[in-house]
Write a protein that holds these residues in place. Structure first.
Motif, short mmCIF file in Angstrom:
data_model
loop_
_atom_site.label_atom_id
_atom_site.label_comp_id
_atom_site.label_asym_id
_atom_site.label_seq_id
_atom_site.Cartn_x
_atom_site.Cartn_y
_atom_site.Cartn_z
N ARG A 223 0.83 -1.21 0.00
CA ARG A 223 0.00 0.00 0.00
C ARG A 223 0.87 1.25 0.00
O ARG A 223 0.60 2.20 -0.75
CB ARG A 223 -0.94 -0.03 1.21
N LEU A 224 1.90 1.28 0.83
CA LEU A 224 2.77 2.45 0.86
C LEU A 224 3.44 2.65 -0.49
O LEU A 224 3.50 3.78 -1.01
CB LEU A 224 3.83 2.30 1.96
N LEU A 228 3.01 5.95 -3.00
CA LEU A 228 4.16 6.80 -3.33
C LEU A 228 4.48 6.85 -4.82
O LEU A 228 5.28 7.69 -5.25
CB LEU A 228 5.41 6.31 -2.57
N GLU A 229 3.87 6.00 -5.61
CA GLU A 229 4.19 5.93 -7.03
C GLU A 229 4.12 7.28 -7.76
O GLU A 229 4.99 7.57 -8.59
CB GLU A 229 3.30 4.90 -7.72
N TRP A 235 13.72 4.75 -4.00
CA TRP A 235 13.40 3.46 -3.40
C TRP A 235 12.66 3.67 -2.09
O TRP A 235 12.68 4.76 -1.52
CB TRP A 235 14.62 2.59 -3.19
N ILE A 236 11.99 2.60 -1.61
CA ILE A 236 11.65 2.47 -0.21
C ILE A 236 12.50 1.32 0.33
O ILE A 236 12.64 0.29 -0.30
CB ILE A 236 10.14 2.25 0.05
N GLU A 237 13.07 1.58 1.49
CA GLU A 237 14.08 0.67 2.05
C GLU A 237 13.50 -0.19 3.16
O GLU A 237 12.70 0.31 3.98
CB GLU A 237 15.22 1.54 2.60
N THR A 256 5.06 -0.55 -8.35
CA THR A 256 6.27 -0.39 -9.15
C THR A 256 7.32 0.46 -8.45
O THR A 256 8.36 0.76 -9.03
CB THR A 256 5.93 0.26 -10.50
N THR A 257 7.05 0.87 -7.20
CA THR A 257 8.06 1.61 -6.44
C THR A 257 9.26 0.70 -6.20
O THR A 257 9.11 -0.42 -5.71
CB THR A 257 7.48 2.09 -5.09
N PRO A 258 10.48 1.16 -6.52
CA PRO A 258 11.67 0.32 -6.33
C PRO A 258 11.87 -0.07 -4.86
O PRO A 258 11.59 0.72 -3.95
CB PRO A 258 12.81 1.20 -6.84
#
Length: 403
Positions: A223-224, A228-229, A235-237, A256-258
């Motif tokens: 969801r996050l 954020l897309e 990236w999200i780490e 598709t967020t890295p």
């Protein structure tokens, strides 16, 4: 021949604790390796002093691969952060010695430079959204091309990544662990608002990153990532704990967020499935926690086959010795992505004089022979070890949670 004459552990605390291994050969060459595991520095020091150093003396220092295999395969109780940090310290120190013997900077010995500099990201954080955006502006003015954004969460007394000292964040804040309180429900709406404000303030020519710090379930992380897309994060780490590598498949199905993960990984086995199934985009293993330069090369080569790039952890609990070694690795590795860079205090920099330097958003390891980092032992002795532990985390109802 360059047999190992002596090896010893140096503990010092110039603002925070560091565990450093110094190896000397019979022909007078010395090499340094970082063995710091935040909050467990004495455990690594004991592993080195009691188990590894006695077996090092008399060995040929240039047989780096054989020594690595000896300590990895030769330990029946293998892997884990303490063992691998100790092996990393030996490995890094031996690469330092080999490069000094060759009379060249370490990156040349690894195969030469693949780029002119190493893009790094800094940490912009604040108690409020506005404070974080102001810090992000400051980092951009300092030349950073990539910035991590962390902000306070309304309704929570403290939040990971937010500190009073904006350049030198050190979470190990007490001899025994302090307890933080966490709420995913309060956190999830905050991050998209932060990224929306950051894009409005900074535009689209700067990379924006965020660290979740293992706190979400896979579907919450999905969801996050989806929310954020529109803001195109770099990236999200560490979106979720990675003991179950398969959990990243669910996240991948929905966004598709890295994704970046791996600062707590110790071996290639921790990330093999994530990489070969292309469930992540960046692997964040470090020289000190993943078995040294020798093992980092194995991880990077596997990642390259699947289009995964490096994005190594670089918080202040990695000493300048590790940062110097990491930058030589980064300058060489073909599938480089980015390097985390938290600046050390002036006291730490004085204890560990180094050749690397920052300019226009990049670090360069410098041209000194070896990895370019030394230790002032007389000064180090003026900063004795002091107990310090990382916090623990609980939900608002008291349930233990991931910090």
């Amino acid at each position: 021949m360059a047999r190992i004459k002596s090896a010893r552990v140096i503990l010092t605390c110039p603002g925070r604790n560091f565990t450093t291994l110094k190896i000397e050969t019979e022909d007078g060459l010395t090499g340094l390796g970082d063995a710091t595991v935040n909050g467990r520095e004495l455990a690594v020091a004991s592993y080195l002093t009691d188990h590894m150093i006695p077996a090092l003396i008399g060995r040929e220092a240039h047989q780096i691969e054989d020594i690595w295999q000896y300590f990895y395969r030769g330990a029946y109780w293998r892997r884990g952060p303490i063992t691998m940090a100790a092996i990393a310290a030996v490995d890094t120190a031996l690469w330092d010695i080999k490069a000094k013997a060759a009379g060249m900077p370490l990156y040349q010995l690894l195969g030469g430079a693949s780029r002119t500099g190493v893009m790094v990201y800094g940490h912009a954080n604040g108690g409020t959204l506005d404070e974080t955006i102001a810090e992000a502006r400051r980092y951009r003015e300092m030349g950073y091309k990539a910035i991590r954004l962390q902000t306070g969460v309304p309704g929570l007394a403290s939040t990971y990544g937010v500190s009073g000292d904006k350049l030198f964040y050190e979470p190990a804040d007490a001899a025994l662990p302090t307890e933080n309180v966490w709420s995913t429900v309060k956190y999830l709406p905050t991050v998209p608002r932060l990224f929306e404000a950051a894009r409005e303030a900074l535009g689209w020519d700067v990379h924006l990153l965020h660290d979740v710090h293992h706190r979400l379930t896979p579907i919450e992380a999905a969801r996050l990532g989806k929310d954020l897309e529109p803001y195109r994060p770099f990236w999200i780490e560490d979106p979720t704990p990675a003991e179950n590598q398969e959990s990243f498949r669910l996240i991948r199905q929905h966004t598709t967020t890295p994704l970046a993960v791996g600062e707590v990984f110790n071996t290639v086995w921790d990330c093999k499935d994530l990489i070969q199934n292309q469930l992540i985009d960046y692997i964040r293993t470090t020289v000190v926690h993943a078995g040294g330069i020798s093992h980092m090369r194995r991880i990077a080569h596997l990642a390259e086959l699947y289009g995964v790039r490096t994005g190594s952890h670089g918080a202040t609990d990695l000493s300048p010795v590790c940062m110097g070694a990491a930058l030589h690795f980064d300058l060489w590795v073909p599938n480089f992505g980015v390097q985390e860079y938290m600046r050390h205090t002036a006291e730490t920099d004085a204890v560990f004089p180094h050749a690397y330097s920052f300019k226009d958003g990049d670090l360069h390891p410098g041209e000194a022979v070896g990895h370019g980092v030394e230790i002032d032992e007389a000064l180090a002795a003026q900063f004795p070890y002091r107990p310090a532990s990382l916090p623990v985390n609980r939900l608002e109802d008291g349930t233990m949670h991931n910090w």
